[in-house]
Design a protein around this motif. Structure first.
Motif, PDB file in Angstrom:
ATOM      1  N   UNK A  96      45.729  20.484   7.674  1.00 48.05           N
ATOM      2  CA  UNK A  96      46.983  20.554   6.370  1.00 48.05           C
ATOM      3  C   UNK A  96      46.208  20.550   5.216  1.00 48.05           C
ATOM      4  N   UNK A  97      47.146  21.001   4.303  1.00 45.84           N
ATOM      5  CA  UNK A  97      46.621  20.903   2.741  1.00 45.84           C
ATOM      6  C   UNK A  97      47.511  20.222   2.046  1.00 45.84           C
ATOM      7  N   UNK A  98      46.974  19.376   0.964  1.00 41.99           N
ATOM      8  CA  UNK A  98      47.817  18.511   0.189  1.00 41.99           C
ATOM      9  C   UNK A  98      47.912  19.079  -1.230  1.00 41.99           C
ATOM     10  N   UNK A  99      49.214  19.300  -1.653  1.00 44.04           N
ATOM     11  CA  UNK A  99      49.470  20.105  -2.907  1.00 44.04           C
ATOM     12  C   UNK A  99      50.238  19.124  -3.633  1.00 44.04           C
ATOM     13  N   UNK A 100      49.545  18.694  -5.079  1.00 49.61           N
ATOM     14  CA  UNK A 100      50.308  17.878  -5.752  1.00 49.61           C
ATOM     15  C   UNK A 100      50.306  18.412  -7.088  1.00 49.61           C
ATOM     16  N   UNK A 101      51.576  18.022  -7.909  1.00 43.15           N
ATOM     17  CA  UNK A 101      51.601  18.293  -9.221  1.00 43.15           C
ATOM     18  C   UNK A 101      51.370  16.809  -9.980  1.00 43.15           C
ATOM     19  N   UNK A 146      49.046  13.419   7.606  1.00 42.69           N
ATOM     20  CA  UNK A 146      49.757  13.426   6.552  1.00 42.69           C
ATOM     21  C   UNK A 146      50.079  11.924   6.415  1.00 42.69           C
ATOM     22  N   UNK A 147      49.021  10.877   6.841  1.00 43.00           N
ATOM     23  CA  UNK A 147      49.281   9.484   6.743  1.00 43.00           C
ATOM     24  C   UNK A 147      49.222   9.047   5.084  1.00 43.00           C
ATOM     25  N   UNK A 148      49.968   8.127   4.808  1.00 37.54           N
ATOM     26  CA  UNK A 148      49.933   7.638   3.444  1.00 37.54           C
ATOM     27  C   UNK A 148      48.382   7.355   2.703  1.00 37.54           C
ATOM     28  N   UNK A 149      47.506   6.795   3.436  1.00 34.28           N
ATOM     29  CA  UNK A 149      46.096   6.392   3.161  1.00 34.28           C
ATOM     30  C   UNK A 149      45.252   7.597   3.052  1.00 34.28           C
ATOM     31  N   UNK A 150      45.345   8.530   4.023  1.00 32.05           N
ATOM     32  CA  UNK A 150      44.816   9.821   3.773  1.00 32.05           C
ATOM     33  C   UNK A 150      45.145  10.434   2.277  1.00 32.05           C
ATOM     34  N   UNK A 151      46.416  10.808   2.298  1.00 28.24           N
ATOM     35  CA  UNK A 151      46.759  11.503   1.166  1.00 28.24           C
ATOM     36  C   UNK A 151      46.304  10.764  -0.196  1.00 28.24           C
TER      37      UNK A 151
END
Length: 468
Positions: free
Chosen positions: A2-7, A28-33
């Motif tokens: 998966x990819x994380x995209x943040x603004x 998508x766990x909080x710690x990983x993100x």
């Protein structure tokens, strides 16, 4: 993967040219993100951080970066949840009981788009029933309700063509007959239902476009859309049409869950952004609260908004050294005393001194008080960023708060769609493409877009030289 995209709302001037980035994460766990966000910030050299906008999953947590040296307000407002994702959940809840009608319409669209021959044959029926439409059928991505809306909105225009094809085309009729009831052709009732709630869904579709806009500020308009949606949902939940009433009631449950409590969602900053819109200010917030909450609730919520704005003001004031409004009062007092010594008329000099002191009292007020006390702007065509740039001298501290509050994105849909191309390229009728062919399609599409962009730039420069 998966990819994380943040603004990211960045307060560091060095970060203006940092650009967007993506980091591969295993889940998508909080710690990983949080680790992924921290990695990006370290890579970009960013320290001053106000908010991070990402989706609303309860597991998403950015506490890992809450102890950074350059954090603002101790990261009390760090996590801004993507409101387009929440809107997606609300609408999908309303559509949950209409899956049969939607599935039947989706089936006929899939049939037509499954091959070029079927598409050509369908166009012949469109001409036969003399439909005057330029739209083309599109297949939806079931995980995104707005693509479902676009598919249905296009498909209803071809209802006559589908009905005629079902009567005349033996293969088309046999396709649904051989399915033994598993795949049903949409009935007239299905088309009626689709037309009914398309009008309802169009409001949510337009709101999604506003939340995910990239060409103008979105944080100061969020609550206008929020309370507008609340009014629409409440009104439809009381209407005579049982179909819309059922949809609206299911939506209202989700709406109250995600947007009903300011303490659950980090929405105070977005309310502050409304106050920092000179067309509305705190008067508008109180007006909205008066229409939706009882006396106790609206007073409590108003106090929370005011306290948040005051805390931000105090924080920014401490970080700004030597604002212009702090020294004006002493200088004018000195000038008034000197002028009074050389005035022949004693009463006139005292009157002038009194006026000077009154003006000084106004100038020495905190610029937050001055901003809130000034009249709201009544401008038809309004650019909020230009207004705050021009008002910097009058509101030096508040303008810095506005600069950062108005930079908060209310959605990550725009950045996320850059990476979420798989569902738009691969579906059941294209799943047999080889990896090399799929890669060629994606790369060719990107090359064509870049080539078209370069051509447009060349045309622009030529016109610019001619005008110059």
């Amino acid at each position: 993967m998966a990819r994380i995209m943040t603004q990211l709302d960045i307060l560091s001037k060095d970060a203006m040219g940092a650009g967007a980035s993506s980091v591969n994460v295993v889940d998508h766990k909080g710690e990983i993100i949080a680790k992924a966000i921290e990695s990006c910030l370290v890579d970009w050299g960013i320290q001053n951080l106000l908010t991070v906008t990402f989706d609303n999953a309860t597991g998403n947590d950015a506490r890992r970066i809450s102890d950074w040296k350059g954090v603002i307000m101790e990261n009390n407002f760090l996590h801004v949840k993507c409101n387009a994702h929440i809107l997606n959940l609300i609408v999908k809840e309303g559509l949950s009981e209409q899956n049969k009608s939607i599935s039947r319409v989706r089936n006929v669209v899939k049939y037509v788009l499954s091959s070029c021959a079927r598409t050509t044959y369908f166009k012949a029926y469109v001409d036969k029933v003399k439909l005057d439409t330029r739209g083309l059928l599109s297949l939806d991505v079931e995980m995104r309700w707005n693509s479902i809306y676009l598919m249905l909105n296009t498909a209803v225009k071809f209802e006559k063509a589908f009905s005629r094809m079902y009567i005349d085309d033996h293969k088309y009729f046999k396709y649904f007959l051989d399915s033994c009831g598993k795949i049903e052709h949409p009935s007239s009732e299905d088309w009626r239902d689709v037309n009914v709630f398309l009008k309802f869904l169009e409001i949510f579709y337009q709101t999604t476009l506003k939340f995910s806009s990239t060409l103008h500020v979105t944080s100061n308009t969020f609550f206008h859309e929020l309370f507008n949606l609340q009014s629409i949902i409440v009104n439809y939940s009381k209407c005579d049409d049982f179909l819309l009433t059922g949809m609206a009631k299911k939506m209202k449950g989700k709406f109250d869950k995600y947007w009903g409590d300011f303490d659950v969602m980090n929405m105070l900053l977005l309310l502050v952004a409304v106050v920092l819109d000179p067309r509305f200010k705190m008067k508008y917030v109180k007006f909205i609260f008066k229409n939706y909450y009882n006396f106790v609730e609206r007073c409590s919520k108003s106090i929370k908004v005011t306290d948040t704005l005051t805390s931000l003001y105090n924080h920014y004031k401490k970080s700004i050294v030597g604002t212009s409004c702090e020294t004006i009062g002493d200088q004018t007092d000195a000038v008034s005393e000197v002028s009074a010594m050389y005035t022949s008329d004693v009463w006139q000099s005292q009157w002038d001194k009194f006026l000077e002191k009154e003006n000084n009292n106004i100038d020495n007020k905190p610029d937050l008080d001055k901003y809130l006390e000034d009249d709201v702007e009544k401008i038809k065509y309004f650019n909020i960023l230009t207004w705050w740039k021009a008002s910097f001298e009058r509101y030096p501290v508040v303008s810095r708060i506005a600069r950062d509050m108005l930079a908060i994105p209310t959605s990550i849909v725009a950045s996320e769609s850059v990476f979420s191309t798989s569902d738009r390229i691969f579906y059941c009728y294209r799943s047999s493409l080889s990896p090399k062919t799929a890669e060629a399609l994606v790369c060719s599409q990107q090359w064509l877009r870049q080539h078209l962009h370069n051509v447009r730039l060349k045309i622009f420069y030529k016109k610019f030289k001619i005008l110059k």
